[in-house]
Design a protein around this motif. Structure first.
Motif, PDB file in Angstrom:
ATOM      1  N   ILE A 187       0.841  -1.207   0.000  1.00  0.00           N
ATOM      2  CA  ILE A 187       0.000   0.000   0.000  1.00  0.00           C
ATOM      3  C   ILE A 187       0.869   1.247   0.000  1.00  0.00           C
ATOM      4  N   MET A 188       1.928   1.232   0.799  1.00  0.00           N
ATOM      5  CA  MET A 188       2.835   2.386   0.854  1.00  0.00           C
ATOM      6  C   MET A 188       3.483   2.632  -0.506  1.00  0.00           C
ATOM      7  N   LYS A 189       3.868   1.559  -1.209  1.00  0.00           N
ATOM      8  CA  LYS A 189       4.460   1.700  -2.540  1.00  0.00           C
ATOM      9  C   LYS A 189       3.449   2.277  -3.526  1.00  0.00           C
ATOM     10  N   ILE A 190       2.226   1.780  -3.465  1.00  0.00           N
ATOM     11  CA  ILE A 190       1.176   2.263  -4.366  1.00  0.00           C
ATOM     12  C   ILE A 190       0.902   3.738  -4.116  1.00  0.00           C
ATOM     13  N   GLU A 191       0.750   4.106  -2.844  1.00  0.00           N
ATOM     14  CA  GLU A 191       0.420   5.485  -2.504  1.00  0.00           C
ATOM     15  C   GLU A 191       1.553   6.465  -2.803  1.00  0.00           C
ATOM     16  N   SER A 192       2.780   5.969  -2.870  1.00  0.00           N
ATOM     17  CA  SER A 192       3.913   6.848  -3.179  1.00  0.00           C
ATOM     18  C   SER A 192       4.300   6.764  -4.661  1.00  0.00           C
ATOM     19  N   ASP A 193       3.385   6.226  -5.469  1.00  0.00           N
ATOM     20  CA  ASP A 193       3.567   6.119  -6.926  1.00  0.00           C
ATOM     21  C   ASP A 193       4.810   5.321  -7.324  1.00  0.00           C
ATOM     22  N   GLN A 194       5.163   4.324  -6.522  1.00  0.00           N
ATOM     23  CA  GLN A 194       6.301   3.469  -6.859  1.00  0.00           C
ATOM     24  C   GLN A 194       5.864   2.246  -7.659  1.00  0.00           C
ATOM     25  N   VAL A 195       4.575   2.108  -7.884  1.00  0.00           N
ATOM     26  CA  VAL A 195       4.046   0.984  -8.660  1.00  0.00           C
ATOM     27  C   VAL A 195       3.422   1.562  -9.921  1.00  0.00           C
ATOM     28  N   PRO A 196       3.900   1.146 -11.091  1.00  0.00           N
ATOM     29  CA  PRO A 196       3.332   1.690 -12.330  1.00  0.00           C
ATOM     30  C   PRO A 196       1.884   1.229 -12.524  1.00  0.00           C
ATOM     31  N   LEU A 197       1.108   2.097 -13.137  1.00  0.00           N
ATOM     32  CA  LEU A 197      -0.273   1.736 -13.446  1.00  0.00           C
ATOM     33  C   LEU A 197      -0.276   0.629 -14.497  1.00  0.00           C
ATOM     34  N   PRO A 198      -1.175  -0.333 -14.376  1.00  0.00           N
ATOM     35  CA  PRO A 198      -1.239  -1.389 -15.389  1.00  0.00           C
ATOM     36  C   PRO A 198      -1.745  -0.826 -16.708  1.00  0.00           C
ATOM     37  N   ASN A 199      -1.347  -1.454 -17.787  1.00  0.00           N
ATOM     38  CA  ASN A 199      -1.763  -1.035 -19.120  1.00  0.00           C
ATOM     39  C   ASN A 199      -2.821  -2.027 -19.603  1.00  0.00           C
ATOM     40  N   TYR A 200      -4.061  -1.820 -19.168  1.00  0.00           N
ATOM     41  CA  TYR A 200      -5.141  -2.732 -19.530  1.00  0.00           C
ATOM     42  C   TYR A 200      -5.616  -2.474 -20.949  1.00  0.00           C
ATOM     43  N   ARG A 201      -5.998  -3.541 -21.611  1.00  0.00           N
ATOM     44  CA  ARG A 201      -6.640  -3.404 -22.915  1.00  0.00           C
ATOM     45  C   ARG A 201      -8.136  -3.526 -22.672  1.00  0.00           C
ATOM     46  N   THR A 202      -8.870  -2.546 -23.127  1.00  0.00           N
ATOM     47  CA  THR A 202     -10.321  -2.567 -22.960  1.00  0.00           C
ATOM     48  C   THR A 202     -10.977  -2.346 -24.307  1.00  0.00           C
ATOM     49  N   SER A 203     -12.256  -2.588 -24.350  1.00  0.00           N
ATOM     50  CA  SER A 203     -13.009  -2.405 -25.577  1.00  0.00           C
ATOM     51  C   SER A 203     -13.785  -1.102 -25.481  1.00  0.00           C
ATOM     52  N   GLY A 204     -13.626  -0.245 -26.491  1.00  0.00           N
ATOM     53  CA  GLY A 204     -14.333   1.031 -26.518  1.00  0.00           C
ATOM     54  C   GLY A 204     -15.796   0.854 -26.885  1.00  0.00           C
ATOM     55  N   ALA A 205     -16.526   1.933 -26.884  1.00  0.00           N
ATOM     56  CA  ALA A 205     -17.959   1.911 -27.177  1.00  0.00           C
ATOM     57  C   ALA A 205     -18.242   1.371 -28.577  1.00  0.00           C
ATOM     58  N   ASN A 206     -17.286   1.549 -29.493  1.00  0.00           N
ATOM     59  CA  ASN A 206     -17.502   1.071 -30.855  1.00  0.00           C
ATOM     60  C   ASN A 206     -17.032  -0.370 -31.038  1.00  0.00           C
ATOM     61  N   GLY A 207     -16.621  -1.020 -29.933  1.00  0.00           N
ATOM     62  CA  GLY A 207     -16.215  -2.414 -30.000  1.00  0.00           C
ATOM     63  C   GLY A 207     -14.757  -2.622 -30.368  1.00  0.00           C
ATOM     64  N   ARG A 208     -14.059  -1.537 -30.685  1.00  0.00           N
ATOM     65  CA  ARG A 208     -12.640  -1.638 -31.029  1.00  0.00           C
ATOM     66  C   ARG A 208     -11.801  -1.580 -29.762  1.00  0.00           C
ATOM     67  N   ALA A 209     -10.787  -2.388 -29.717  1.00  0.00           N
ATOM     68  CA  ALA A 209      -9.914  -2.417 -28.544  1.00  0.00           C
ATOM     69  C   ALA A 209      -8.992  -1.208 -28.550  1.00  0.00           C
ATOM     70  N   PHE A 210      -8.722  -0.683 -27.363  1.00  0.00           N
ATOM     71  CA  PHE A 210      -7.745   0.387 -27.231  1.00  0.00           C
ATOM     72  C   PHE A 210      -7.050   0.230 -25.884  1.00  0.00           C
ATOM     73  N   GLU A 211      -5.895   0.853 -25.755  1.00  0.00           N
ATOM     74  CA  GLU A 211      -5.145   0.778 -24.525  1.00  0.00           C
ATOM     75  C   GLU A 211      -5.425   2.015 -23.682  1.00  0.00           C
ATOM     76  N   ASN A 212      -5.621   1.786 -22.380  1.00  0.00           N
ATOM     77  CA  ASN A 212      -5.838   2.911 -21.465  1.00  0.00           C
ATOM     78  C   ASN A 212      -4.578   3.754 -21.388  1.00  0.00           C
ATOM     79  N   GLU A 213      -4.772   5.040 -21.281  1.00  0.00           N
ATOM     80  CA  GLU A 213      -3.633   5.946 -21.118  1.00  0.00           C
ATOM     81  C   GLU A 213      -3.198   5.910 -19.664  1.00  0.00           C
ATOM     82  N   GLN A 214      -1.908   5.975 -19.448  1.00  0.00           N
ATOM     83  CA  GLN A 214      -1.408   6.114 -18.081  1.00  0.00           C
ATOM     84  C   GLN A 214      -1.371   7.596 -17.756  1.00  0.00           C
ATOM     85  N   ARG A 215      -1.805   7.922 -16.580  1.00  0.00           N
ATOM     86  CA  ARG A 215      -1.869   9.335 -16.180  1.00  0.00           C
ATOM     87  C   ARG A 215      -0.716   9.699 -15.316  1.00  0.00           C
TER      88      ARG A 215
END
Length: 93
Positions: free
Chosen positions: A65-93
């Motif tokens: 939890i401490m690592k997550i809260e201090s941004d030491q763990v990178p956000l996962p790069n999930y592949r999701t399906s958009g509203a049009n059914g095409r897959a896209f990768e989430n942007e990391q913020r």
């Protein structure tokens, strides 16, 4: 013989089932940090885990939890399906 015990103890400590994690979470909600013999009480709720194992599990979760809260763990790069059914990768913020 002692090395076999240590090895099996490590394997047991590192391997938690979904059920054991659920039992652990439930017990944490019941036995807060002010509870006498907290880890012993929690271990009685968690099948097959000792007081030392549940304490170590808690310590590892706190570290995570401490690592997550201090941004030491990178956000996962999930592949999701958009509203049009095409897959896209989430942007990391």
């Amino acid at each position: 013989m002692a090395s076999n015990f240590i090895s099996s103890s490590r394997n047991s400590a590192s391997s938690w089932t979904q059920r054991q994690n659920e039992q652990f979470e439930h017990a944490l909600a019941i036995y807060d940090r002010d509870t006498p013999d907290r880890w012993h009480n929690i271990s009685r709720v968690v099948d097959g885990k000792s007081a030392e194992e549940v304490k170590r599990h808690f310590e590892l979760l706190v570290k995570d939890i401490m690592k997550i809260e201090s941004d030491q763990v990178p956000l996962p790069n999930y592949r999701t399906s958009g509203a049009n059914g095409r897959a896209f990768e989430n942007e990391q913020r």
